[in-house]
Every structure is written in structure tokens, then in C-alpha cells.
Write a protein that holds these residues in place. Structure first.
Motif, PDB file in Angstrom:
ATOM      1  N   THR A  45       0.947  -1.289  -0.106  1.00  0.00           N
ATOM      2  CA  THR A  45       0.344  -0.403  -0.127  1.00  0.00           C
ATOM      3  C   THR A  45       0.829   1.127  -0.043  1.00  0.00           C
ATOM      4  O   THR A  45       0.540   2.545  -0.766  1.00  0.00           O
ATOM      5  N   LEU A  46       2.085   1.098   0.415  1.00  0.00           N
ATOM      6  CA  LEU A  46       3.207   2.777   0.587  1.00  0.00           C
ATOM      7  C   LEU A  46       3.290   3.055  -0.511  1.00  0.00           C
ATOM      8  O   LEU A  46       3.453   3.670  -0.862  1.00  0.00           O
ATOM      9  N   GLY A  47       3.690   1.335  -0.613  1.00  0.00           N
ATOM     10  CA  GLY A  47       4.126   1.788  -3.250  1.00  0.00           C
ATOM     11  C   GLY A  47       3.760   2.597  -3.457  1.00  0.00           C
ATOM     12  O   GLY A  47       3.810   3.016  -4.582  1.00  0.00           O
ATOM     13  N   GLN A  48       2.132   1.674  -3.880  1.00  0.00           N
ATOM     14  CA  GLN A  48       1.620   2.072  -4.342  1.00  0.00           C
ATOM     15  C   GLN A  48       1.051   3.721  -3.901  1.00  0.00           C
ATOM     16  O   GLN A  48       0.554   4.415  -4.976  1.00  0.00           O
ATOM     17  N   LEU A  67      10.355  -3.977   2.508  1.00  0.00           N
ATOM     18  CA  LEU A  67      11.419  -3.410   1.596  1.00  0.00           C
ATOM     19  C   LEU A  67      10.890  -3.649  -0.053  1.00  0.00           C
ATOM     20  O   LEU A  67      11.039  -3.346  -0.883  1.00  0.00           O
ATOM     21  N   ARG A  68      10.642  -5.481  -0.295  1.00  0.00           N
ATOM     22  CA  ARG A  68      10.511  -5.828  -1.430  1.00  0.00           C
ATOM     23  C   ARG A  68       9.103  -5.130  -2.009  1.00  0.00           C
ATOM     24  O   ARG A  68       8.266  -4.796  -3.425  1.00  0.00           O
ATOM     25  N   ALA A  69       8.294  -5.202  -0.794  1.00  0.00           N
ATOM     26  CA  ALA A  69       6.384  -4.608  -1.371  1.00  0.00           C
ATOM     27  C   ALA A  69       6.789  -3.323  -2.030  1.00  0.00           C
ATOM     28  O   ALA A  69       6.178  -3.573  -2.507  1.00  0.00           O
ATOM     29  N   VAL A  70       7.334  -2.646  -1.418  1.00  0.00           N
ATOM     30  CA  VAL A  70       7.691  -0.924  -1.369  1.00  0.00           C
ATOM     31  C   VAL A  70       8.061  -0.916  -2.642  1.00  0.00           C
ATOM     32  O   VAL A  70       7.642   0.088  -3.908  1.00  0.00           O
ATOM     33  N   SER A  71       8.923  -1.728  -2.631  1.00  0.00           N
ATOM     34  CA  SER A  71      10.106  -1.753  -4.220  1.00  0.00           C
ATOM     35  C   SER A  71       9.295  -1.657  -5.484  1.00  0.00           C
ATOM     36  O   SER A  71       9.151  -1.412  -6.535  1.00  0.00           O
ATOM     37  N   TYR A  97      13.273  -3.388  -8.094  1.00  0.00           N
ATOM     38  CA  TYR A  97      14.629  -4.326  -7.549  1.00  0.00           C
ATOM     39  C   TYR A  97      14.270  -4.489  -6.607  1.00  0.00           C
ATOM     40  O   TYR A  97      15.325  -2.737  -6.341  1.00  0.00           O
ATOM     41  N   LEU A  98      14.875  -4.863  -5.510  1.00  0.00           N
ATOM     42  CA  LEU A  98      15.262  -5.310  -4.126  1.00  0.00           C
ATOM     43  C   LEU A  98      16.916  -6.213  -4.873  1.00  0.00           C
ATOM     44  O   LEU A  98      16.818  -7.190  -5.017  1.00  0.00           O
TER      45      LEU A  98
END
Length: 196
Positions: free
Chosen positions: A74-77, A140-144, A115-116
Motif C-alpha cells: 500500500t505504501l509503494g502504491q 522492502l520488497r513490497a515497497v520496491s 528491483y530489490l
């Protein structure tokens, strides 16, 4: 121009409402049901100078994994939505954060290509006995991925799990603050392709 986004996400495991203002002052209101994670998101907002509200309800009686990962999604979106077409941004950002014996580096390219690359020490103990250090990577992966960013996070030194995690969230915040800043010298999209 407002660079704010509200994102809501509901699954069979979580229900999340998140508001992000990239040009805030570091104010936050965070409630995920996971106290250590709340602490990390609060300092993420504070050190990145983002205004962040998170209201998350998840199946934490099963595990913290779904809540942490879905908040990251959700933060990445929200980052993607708040940035719009990315015109005028610096695009790149990096920061080093020392936290007592720990030292963390975060490097970001808001390229649109997720890419993480994450380099933690091996076999780090759980924080407070119940927050698995592995969840830092999942976040981190989800945000990336949903933030469309190339993200490198390296824990260069550290022994204490809390210090290392805190360094990660602070370094991510500061690097993201730099990358999302508007640079008056940048005309249009900062890419020779014309799109990010």
C-alpha cells in the motif's frame, strides 16, 4: 501542486487505509496492531519528512507477515500515485544512517523498474521475541515492487536487530526524501526515454 495519495487495500487477510503526503513535516498516525512496526513507520515518516497515516487491521493472530507486507504494498502504491508522472523529481537518492553499532546504506532510483537488492547479516534474532527480522525484507520488497523503484539496502555493520531495522527504515526514509524532491533545474521527466 499536492503530492498526496490515499490508498485503500482489502484482502481476506488485511484491511488497510494509508494516506501519504510527500511534502509533509513528518507527522504520522500509525496503527497496524504490530507495535514494533508502528515504531518503524513512525520514524520513517519523521525522518523522511512525510506525513503518513496508516490504519491497518490484519490477521496478526496468525502472523505479522501479511500485515507488514500489505502495508508495504500500500505504501509503494501511495508513493507511485503521489509522484504522478514524476516530472521535475531528482529521481535518485541515497543515505547512510548510523545507529549505534549498526550502519545502513539505502540507494533508490525511482525508475519505474522494481528491483530489490538487500544485504542483511545472516541469522538475525527476532526483535522483542516476536517480530521476525525477515519481515524487514518483505516490507522492502513490497515497497520496491509497487513503488516501481530500484532499491538497494545494505546493512554494512551491526549486531543488535532493533538497531539494524531502525537504520534500514531511517535510511530508506532519507533516501526516498531526496529522490522525490523537486529539483528546479530538472525540466520534465528525468529520463532520456521521456517516461519513468
Amino acid at each position: 501542486m499536492s503530492r498526496e495519495a490515499i490508498v485503500e487495500r482489502t484482502t481476506g487477510e488485511t484491511s488497510i487505509r494509508l494516506r501519504l503526503d510527500l511534502d509533509g513535516t513528518g507527522k504520522s498516525k500509525v496503527a497496524t496492531g504490530v507495535p514494533f512496526f508502528d515504531h518503524m513507520l513512525t520514524l520513517f515518516a519523521r525522518h523522511g519528512l512525510f506525513d503518513l497515516d496508516v490504519d491497518a487491521k490484519g490477521d496478526i493472530e496468525v502472523d505479522f507477515h501479511h500485515t507488514v507486507e500489505d502495508v508495504g504494498i500500500t505504501l509503494g502504491q501511495a508513493i507511485t500515485k503521489a509522484l504522478g508522472d514524476k516530472a521535475g523529481i531528482r529521481r535518485y537518492g541515497f543515505w547512510y544512517v548510523p545507529m549505534d553499532e549498526a550502519l545502513v546504506r539505502a540507494v533508490i532510483d525511482l525508475s519505474g523498474r522494481p528491483y530489490l537488492a538487500y544485504n542483511p547479516p545472516k541469522a538475525v534474532e527476532a526483535i522483542g521475541g516476536n517480530f521476525s527480522f525477515q519481515l524487514v525484507e518483505e516490507f522492502l520488497r513490497a515497497v520496491s515492487v509497487t513503488g516501481g523503484m530500484n532499491l538497494h539496502v545494505d546493512i554494512l555493520a551491526g549486531r543488535d536487530a532493533h538497531h539494524m531495522a531502525e537504520g534500514v527504515f531511517k535510511a530508506l526514509a532519507r533516501a526516498l526524501d531526496v529522490a522525490t524532491q523537486i529539483d528546479p533545474r530538472v525540466q520534465g521527466i528525468p529520463s532520456t526515454k521521456g517516461v519513468l
